[in-house]
Design a protein around this motif. Structure first.
Motif, short mmCIF file in Angstrom:
data_model
loop_
_atom_site.label_atom_id
_atom_site.label_comp_id
_atom_site.label_asym_id
_atom_site.label_seq_id
_atom_site.Cartn_x
_atom_site.Cartn_y
_atom_site.Cartn_z
N ASP A 180 36.50 40.26 38.53
CA ASP A 180 35.96 38.76 38.64
C ASP A 180 34.82 38.68 39.82
O ASP A 180 34.08 38.01 39.74
N HIS A 187 34.36 36.79 30.47
CA HIS A 187 33.37 37.89 30.62
C HIS A 187 34.02 39.41 30.44
O HIS A 187 35.41 39.42 30.25
N THR A 213 29.37 34.65 31.40
CA THR A 213 30.85 34.75 31.77
C THR A 213 31.53 33.73 30.89
O THR A 213 32.80 33.39 30.91
N TRP A 214 30.79 33.07 30.04
CA TRP A 214 31.52 32.00 29.20
C TRP A 214 31.76 32.45 27.70
O TRP A 214 30.97 32.88 27.28
N LEU A 245 35.36 31.39 39.70
CA LEU A 245 34.94 31.79 38.20
C LEU A 245 35.41 30.80 37.37
O LEU A 245 34.81 30.48 36.27
N LYS A 270 32.40 29.19 35.46
CA LYS A 270 32.21 30.18 34.49
C LYS A 270 31.19 29.53 33.24
O LYS A 270 30.49 30.38 32.61
#
Length: 864
Positions: free
Chosen positions: A550, A545, A541-542, A531, A535
């Motif tokens: 995860d 998140h 997720t950026w 991740l 990510k």
């Protein structure tokens, strides 16, 4: 090396190399290793590598190095272990000998009793026939000499190293001849040279080569003469032992220099160890002897470790992570390892038993014992057990089915190579050398013949013990492998067909590994690390998140890219089957990283700019407060010093002003000027009105003369009108007063500015007595001898300047606009014969012009 990129060595690790030198490995890892560690590799290669039919610089020994690193990643030390120096090949092809003979200067070779021709020496004759040009050995020799000095070898130690090499070369040329039952050395000069190089007695050297000292059971010591064959055997054994002890001493000497000394984790921080194993690969030659047997046994042990750490752990990880997996059977070579090393039944035990048996035990007898005890083993055979196999000879060959293929070994020399056949006489001879370095290499030579009671361990036992210790050391670390392609006789890359590729894979022991990798997953990584790396490729997720775990965030990344069919989710890790998925993610990440870098740079630069701005504001605020404080402090100090100046006799003239701050430099000058004016006003206020005119004239004279004239009458009272003074002109004052009244009535001037006797000078350098009368409107030249008759009258405003000298004379030049200048010399009257009246005339005229025309400074006369 792609598998090694991005590794974080957070604990003790090792890297297994087949035939990649440590210097190449460190270059690939881009490690900044200290010079000593790099130079040690140059020395070890020179003394431990040899030329073979498949490799010009083949390593004939194994080495394991522990490299210690501090928390900054800088190497702090290390330790080297060497395994199985192959002395037979070394003595025939060792590069150190050829480098010495071809790279050494003529003076050095002369001191070592050598010549610049490798073909003259038995041990280098074979290598000289296939060696490269002379210049190729000069640079390596210089490099080795330089490396020895950099590592820390003293000049005496370096000299001893090459003396031992020279002694070994000369030993190979010692020949024996028989006369009846006695054996003699042919050529005593060679023995003398060996004696000189080893710092021993020539007779002792000759005696050690021709005789053997034996202790009987009753403690009696006898000397047994050698046969010619035994003498040659002892000579070669002595040469091999000399080289082996030299190589071992070099390794121990390097270890003493690079070892970590006085390490304290509290003071020096965390210490990370990376172990580097550079060891020989599997060998299959046309003629395989004891050395190949030991090398292949070592590779079987390492293959067993490879199976345990890679194949077994790979499948166990799938089961532990809950990944659906079909178990793949792989060959476990434990049966081959047991064939070699099993107690009382293995080949090594049979060899040791044969070496310890009293009587004449030959290699053939040992082979028969092996055939008897190992006849039922599925991985062992010989011509006796397989009579139809004509690839082997009776009483000579046996074959082992290794993991990399079948290898046929020749038993010729097995027992001799396994025994320690070096006679004790040679050990005592070297221990008694007067060279301290050489003596240090032979500590076991201090025992006398009667004290040596225990048989030395065999070479196979020593090798087995070291390999077992090596495997134990490797098993407690996390391995990373670098496999090398098998060399060929062409010594260059060739294109492989399918059959040769399959042979290469089998030779490297990678068949099972390929099967596991194909059936399994090429890449696996824990969810947090996956991740963290990818990510930015997913909008969910950026930069962070909001999911529960995860794993859910990783699933979002995989789903957005459509890779659901190519991955599997474990308990703690994500498993990716094909590299294409990973490459796609890496490409997208590589495209986003520059954008993110620019964004981070922008944010960071903005933060830095704001930080600098706030700091500058704070600085300016502090500077402003400090400046205000300095100004106030300056005013407070001025107020303190000048608080009582009104009551001082000099009104504060003697008070020293405090140094002003830089901000008040200009204001300070104004302040001091105002104080001076105030001081002057206070002084002027006390002057009587009758003296004001005189004071003004003196001030005007002081300003005009500017210190150019030393004495100008400032210390006396100024009369101005000396011609009407009874004290100065008692005889003529009455006549002058009468004339001045007439002129005043006639010309209407209001006051006399200056009057005095003078002496007029004309252009012919003639002088006459005259009287000078300066009024506020005219300047008169009078004749004193004719009742002050007016000789000349000039308007006062026609004068443009006045010139005086800087001396004590009374010369004055009055300049007019009509160029009709008047040059005269003022004369003293009877009041004071030594009065200087030039300053008074200057002050009176200047003061008059200042007061009469203050608004038009251009009309003031100049003073020169």
């Amino acid at each position: 090396m792609a598998e090694l990129e991005g590794l974080e060595f957070g604990k003790s690790d090792f890297v297994l190399l087949d035939e990649v030198t440590m210097e190449q490995f460190m270059e690939n890892l881009k490690l900044s290793v200290k010079n000593v560690l790099l130079k040690s590799n140059c020395v070890l290669e020179a003394f431990g590598n040899a030329k073979t039919n498949r490799n010009d610089n083949s390593s004939r020994f194994g080495k394991y190095m522990d490299i210690n690193f501090n928390f900054n990643g800088d190497p702090t030390g290390g330790h080297i272990n060497n395994y199985l120096l192959e002395k037979v090949v070394i003595l025939k092809n060792e590069s150190a000998f050829l480098q010495l003979l071809r790279g050494g200067c003529e003076e050095t070779l002369k001191l070592l009793h050598l010549e610049n021709d490798a073909a003259l020496y038995t041990y280098t004759r074979e290598g000289a026939a296939t060696a490269v040009s002379l210049s190729d050995d000069r640079k390596p020799h210089k490099a080795v000499m330089s490396a020895l000095e950099v590592i820390g070898f003293s000049k005496e130690e370096i000299t001893t190293i090459y003396q031992i090499l020279a002694a070994i070369l000369l030993l190979g040329n010692v020949e024996f001849g028989s006369e009846g039952e006695s054996v003699q050395i042919l050529g005593q000069d060679t023995v003398n040279h060996i004696s000189e190089l080893t710092a021993t007695d020539p007779d002792s050297v000759a005696k050690g080569l021709l005789f053997r000292t034996v202790a009987t059971g009753g403690g009696e010591v006898i000397e047994k003469g050698h046969t010619e064959k035994d003498a040659c055997f002892g000579r070669d054994a002595f040469a091999k032992a000399l080289y082996e002890r030299l190589f071992g001493w070099i390794v121990s000497r390097i270890n003493s220099i690079i070892e970590v000394k006085n390490y304290n984790p509290v003071l020096h921080g965390k210490n990370t160890v990376i172990g580097v194993l550079d060891i020989y690969g599997f060998e299959i030659f046309d003629n395989n002897s004891f050395e190949q047997f030991c090398i292949n046994y070592c590779n079987e042990k390492l293959q067993q470790l490879f199976i345990e750490l890679i194949l077994q752990q790979e499948q166990e990880e799938y089961q532990r992570e809950g990944i659906t997996w079909q178990h793949i059977d792989y060959f476990n070579n434990q049966i081959i390892v047991d064939l070699v090393e099993q107690q009382h039944k293995g080949i090594l035990s049979i060899l040791d038993e044969a070496c310890l048996t009293v009587g004449k035990v030959t290699d053939t007898v040992c082979l028969d014992s092996m055939d008897t005890k190992l006849a039922q083993h599925p991985h062992y055979t010989s011509r006796k057990l397989s009579p139809t196999d004509k690839t082997m000879d009776f009483q000579k060959h046996f074959r082992i089915r290794h993991y990399a293929g079948d290898v046929t070994y020749s038993v010729d020399g097995f027992l001799d190579k396994n025994k320690d056949l070096l006679f004790q006489d040679f050990k005592r001879l070297m221990y008694n050398s007067s060279n301290p370095v050489l003596k240090e290499m032979w500590p076991d030579g201090q025992l006398s013949i009667t004290e040596v009671t225990k048989r030395p361990l065999t070479a196979a036992t020593l090798f087995k013990t070291s390999i077992v210790a090596l495997v134990d050391k490797l098993a407690c670390k996390e391995p990373y492998y670098v496999r090398c392609i098998k060399p060929n006789e062409m010594k260059s890359p060739v294109l492989f067909d399918d059959a040769r590729c399959q042979h290469q894979v089998a030779y490297l022991g990678l068949l099972e590994n390929v099967m596991v990798r194909r059936a399994g997953f090429a890449y696996r990584q824990q969810y947090p690390r996956f991740l963290q790396r990818y990510k930015m490729t997913c909008e969910y997720t950026w930069p962070n998140h909001l999911m529960a775990t995860d794993r859910e965030a990783v699933e979002a990344i995989i789903t957005q890219h459509g890779f659901q069919g190519d991955v599997a989710y474990g308990q703690t890790k994500l498993f990716v089957r094909t590299p294409r998925t990973l490459f796609t993610l890496e490409q997208e990440r590589a495209a986003l990283v520059p954008i993110l870098v620019l964004f981070l740079q922008k944010v960071w630069r903005g933060a830095l700019a704001r930080l600098r701005c706030s700091r500058m504001r704070a600085i300016y605020t502090i500077m402003g407060c400090y400046k205000r404080y300095k100004v106030k402090a300056h005013f407070w100090e001025v107020e303190r010093r000048f608080a009582s100046v009104r009551t001082m006799p000099d009104y504060g003239k003697s008070v020293e002003w405090p140094a002003p701050p830089a901000a008040l430099a200009q204001f300070h000058s104004i302040t001091t000027m105002l104080h001076r004016r105030w001081w002057a006003r206070q002084i002027v206020k006390n002057i009587p009105p009758s003296d004001i005119l005189e004071v003004r004239a003196k001030v005007a004279a002081l300003t005009s003369l500017s210190g150019e004239r030393k004495d100008w009458g400032v210390g006396r009272a100024w009369e101005r009108d000396y011609l009407s003074s009874v004290r100065d002109c008692p005889h003529t004052s009455a006549a002058f007063i009468r004339v001045s009244k007439e002129l005043k009535n006639k010309d209407g001037y209001s006051q006399v500015v200056f009057s005095a006797f003078c002496r007029k000078m004309n252009r012919f350098n003639k002088s006459t007595d005259r009287a000078l009368l300066v009024t506020d409107t005219f300047v008169y030249k009078l004749e004193p001898k004719k009742q002050y008759k007016v000789l000349k009258r000039l308007p006062l405003d026609s004068f443009t300047g006045l010139s005086v000298t800087s001396g004590a004379d009374q010369m004055v030049a009055l300049h007019t606009s009509s160029q009709d200048d008047v040059l005269l010399c003022l004369q003293q009257g009877e009041l004071c014969p030594n009065q200087d009246r030039v300053g008074e005339l200057v002050g009176a005229l200047v003061d008059h012009f200042i007061r009469s025309v203050p608004a038009d400074s251009a009309s003031l006369p100049s003073l020169a």
